[in-house]
Design an enzyme around this catalytic site. Sequence first.
Site, PDB file in Angstrom:
ATOM      1  N   LYS A  12      39.129  44.447  43.653  1.00 48.94           N
ATOM      2  CA  LYS A  12      39.130  44.947  42.358  1.00 48.94           C
ATOM      3  C   LYS A  12      38.384  46.383  42.080  1.00 48.94           C
ATOM      4  CE  LYS A  12      34.848  44.601  40.982  1.00 48.94           C
ATOM      5  NZ  LYS A  12      33.776  45.550  40.562  1.00 48.94           N
ATOM      6  N   ASP A 138      32.222  37.952  38.983  1.00 47.26           N
ATOM      7  CA  ASP A 138      33.697  38.468  38.759  1.00 47.26           C
ATOM      8  C   ASP A 138      34.695  37.656  39.328  1.00 47.26           C
ATOM      9  OD1 ASP A 138      32.843  41.215  38.468  1.00 47.26           O
ATOM     10  OD2 ASP A 138      32.369  41.657  40.425  1.00 47.26           O
TER      11      ASP A 138
END
Length: 285
Positions: A12, A138
């Site tokens: 990401k 996350d």
Amino acid sequence: MKMLVMEKAPAKINLSLDVLNKREDGYHDIEMVMTTIDLADRLELRELPADKIQLSLESRYVPSDERNLAYQAAVLFKETYKIKKGVHIRIDKSIPVSAGLAGGSADAAAVLRGLNRLWDLDIPLAELADLGSELGADIAFCVYSKTAIAKGYGECIELLPAPPTCWVVLARPDMGVSSYTVFDQIKIPELKHPNTKQILEALHEGDFSKLCNHLGNALEPITFSMHPEVARLKEAMQLAGAEGVMMSGSGPTVFGLLKHHRKALRIYNSMRGFCNDVQLIRMLG
């Protein structure tokens, strides 16, 4: 019954990262807009006859035991759903470690998705995301591997439109940054908060220029003060002409967004003069 499944674990990048306050439990309330890029670890999950977890990977920087988030995800999954079967997990690493790209979290999320498929449990992604948030901030986002805003300490996920199609130049100095160390240095009143509202509008409008103009990461000044080479890398990327430049996560990876491949290739070649680890990839979203 499946005996083997493959899972992709995309990295990401942050389009925005804001820290709102510090909570009594020691966590920080954050607000992050994130998306996925075409840089991924690949996992192979194979059922074992014995009730045990095996993890194998070739990386001198990543443990292959209970310290690994992917291993912890497998333990949590088996305990939560009372699975009395074993699994061997092989991870082919491509995402660099401690780079601000959520490599460990992406692997853990891929284990949750992969075990769900391996054992035909049909658990909704939202439930897997909630489970993953018990292990790391996350992981909930990485379970979805889309574009999203994460709130709370990262467990509250709202999916968003994907960014406009573009190229991403990643540049990483030869070092890792501990997110714990960076978060420990946060002084909330001193933070410069990004304009998350403008980022959200840019995504909903599909406006690439607006997106690039409002990238913002409240952690940049902290990481830059600890590691000036990261600040120099960002400046070099800006001077090279990238349309939007920011540090991802707590660093040290810096990315540049480019609409056109020819310009992206030129900046990729330019940045190779500043650090060894430079990649030119696509946004996934």
